[in-house]
Write an enzyme that holds these catalytic residues in place. Structure first.
Site, PDB file in Angstrom:
ATOM      1  N   ASN A  96     -96.318  29.757  75.591  1.00 50.78           N
ATOM      2  CA  ASN A  96     -97.717  30.133  75.389  1.00 50.78           C
ATOM      3  C   ASN A  96     -98.215  31.037  76.519  1.00 50.78           C
ATOM      4  OD1 ASN A  96    -100.472  30.265  74.745  1.00 50.78           O
ATOM      5  ND2 ASN A  96    -100.488  28.191  73.948  1.00 50.78           N
ATOM      6  N   ASP A  97     -98.640  30.445  77.617  1.00 50.13           N
ATOM      7  CA  ASP A  97     -99.258  31.224  78.693  1.00 50.13           C
ATOM      8  C   ASP A  97     -98.313  32.269  79.286  1.00 50.13           C
ATOM      9  OD1 ASP A  97    -101.619  29.781  78.429  1.00 50.13           O
ATOM     10  OD2 ASP A  97    -100.938  28.232  79.816  1.00 50.13           O
TER      11      ASP A  97
END
Length: 458
Positions: free
Chosen positions: A385-386
């Site tokens: 994700n990040d």
């Protein structure tokens, strides 16, 4: 003669530890490095067992049996996906053992130790105790027994710094009054409390740094015990462990473009509510089915797989490799893009993929793989994700601004396998999901990989 044999064992052990650390610098030599370090530890144990001050082996034998009974199941039966919390537990056990030795020395000799030795015991007990409770808190967060989000309260940083200052003051006071056992036990209690309060405000996203830092604390505890017992091999091993853990913590911080103080005191990962289906620009997502994704993958020649914590949670590493094998069978070139802080411990993705027998030469770190993305047909993001969020490069207000990322958006097509559009531990929406070349494939990573592999084989 006995003393010469002991020193010879310790010298050989120290050399093997150094060679072991050197071997851990690359995946291809990591197994050999671990083997050398294991031999080094065995020699250190054998050397200690022939120490001239040992008067009986009954309790030592009991300790070896109990340690084996606990350690063997931990090594054999705990799955690779649980390695981060198992590592945290190992730190806690080692730190507790060192703290107990310091407590024993103080109770046995007390004021007779002198100011210098009492000061060393105070440092050892403080580091060992806070590492013990801090490691338990980290293991609890990683296992989900404690919320992975930062648990904060008003004035936490001031209280933690005050608590640390109080412990240091108690150590100084003990050096002037070695017989003041009340001060010693007050130090012990505050150290246990400090370990809890130190880790509670840290989110699970920062666990790679925390694990490395706790490893460093454990090494420093061992070094302090070595000075206290005048044991040279403990000084050497503790210094190696402490310094390597601290350097690794710094490297993890650089990979997130954050400072150590921000990790320890910034409460990063406090999740904010985000829009679920729309980005800030109002753009929607493009969803794709398993069959559609399989059709795209089956016609591509170059694919990069980007694993993340979602892969670890669903234990999908074996299924990812099976999918990669199916793609190779169709003539595709498969690479893996690894971000340094993907997962919950340093090297988490490397460990999982190694368990699935993914060839080392297919693993590329961020600096290596980023240059391949513009010429890559498809990037398959599995639970990351990040570390793939383009906001890190252009939105200054973003909490991840400046963090080096895997630049997957530069590929021709990006397929993101994820359960939902929920934000990661940074608590922000991922711009990647709304790009024109991004396709969202929702579902559990393990089940999705199985379905994709099955569709490709038909």
């Amino acid at each position: 003669m006995q003393r010469s044999v002991l020193q010879l064992f310790y010298l050989a052990s120290a050399i093997l530890f150094v060679l072991g650390l050197r071997g851990l610098s690359h995946p291809k030599t990591a197994r050999r490095g671990m083997f050398l370090a294991e031999i080094g530890m065995l020699l250190a144990i054998i050397g200690t067992l022939v120490h001239h001050e040992i008067i009986g082996y009954r309790w030592i034998a009991l300790g070896l049996v109990v340690g084996t009974v606990i350690g063997a199941p931990l090594a054999i039966w705990i799955p690779m996906t649980a390695v981060p919390q198992r590592t945290a537990l190992s730190h806690s056990f080692g730190a507790l053992a060192a703290a107990l030795i310091g407590i024993s020395e103080y109770l046995r000799h007390g004021a007779a130790l002198g100011s210098g030795k009492v000061g060393l015991i105070g440092i050892e007990v403080m580091l060992g105790s806070l590492t013990f409770t801090g490691s338990l808190m980290a293991a609890g967060k990683l296992q989900g027994l404690i919320g992975g989000f930062p648990i904060t309260y008003r004035g936490q940083n001031v209280s933690n710094i005050s608590l640390l200052a109080g412990m240091l003051a108690l150590i100084v006071a003990l050096m002037f009054q070695p017989a003041a056992s009340t001060l010693f036990f007050a130090l012990l209690a505050l150290a246990f409390l400090f370990g809890v309060l130190l880790i509670l405000p840290i989110g699970a996203a920062d666990m790679p740094v925390v694990i490395a830092l706790l490893n460093s604390y454990g090494g420093l505890t061992d070094a302090a015990m070595g000075f206290m017992l005048d044991n040279k091999i403990q000084i050497i091993t503790g210094s190696l462990d402490g310094s390597s853990g601290f350097i690794l913590s710094i490297l993890m911080c650089r990979a997130m473009n954050r400072s150590m103080t921000n990790v320890l005191f910034g409460a990063f990962g406090k999740v904010q509510e985000q829009p679920v289906a729309l980005s800030a620009s109002g753009k929607g997502i493009r969803q794709v089915s398993v069959d559609e994704a399989a059709e795209i993958l089956g016609t591509t020649r170059s694919i990069v797989v980007v694993p993340g914590y979602g892969m670890a949670v669903s234990q999908a590493q074996h299924r990812v490799r099976e999918l990669a094998d199916a793609l190779k069978g169709k003539g595709a070139a498969v690479r893996y893009g690894i971000h340094a802080v993907a997962g919950r411990m340093p090297g988490h993705m490397n460990v999982l993929l190694a368990e699935a027998n993914v060839p080392y030469d297919e693993l590329y770190d961020m600096d290596q793989i980023n240059s391949y993305f513009p010429e890559t047909d498809v990037v398959l993001v599995v639970g990351a994700n990040d570390v793939v969020n383009p906001a890190a490069k252009r939105i200054r207000a973003s909490p991840i601004f400046g963090m080096p990322i895997l630049e997957v958006e530069r590929a021709r097509i990006v397929i993101v396998c994820k359960r939902s559009l929920a934000p990661g531990f940074a608590g922000i929406d991922n711009e990647l999901y709304y790009n024109d070349n991004t396709l969202m494939l929702f579902g559990d990573a393990k089940d999705t990989m199985v379905k994709l592999a099955t569709a490709l084989k038909q």
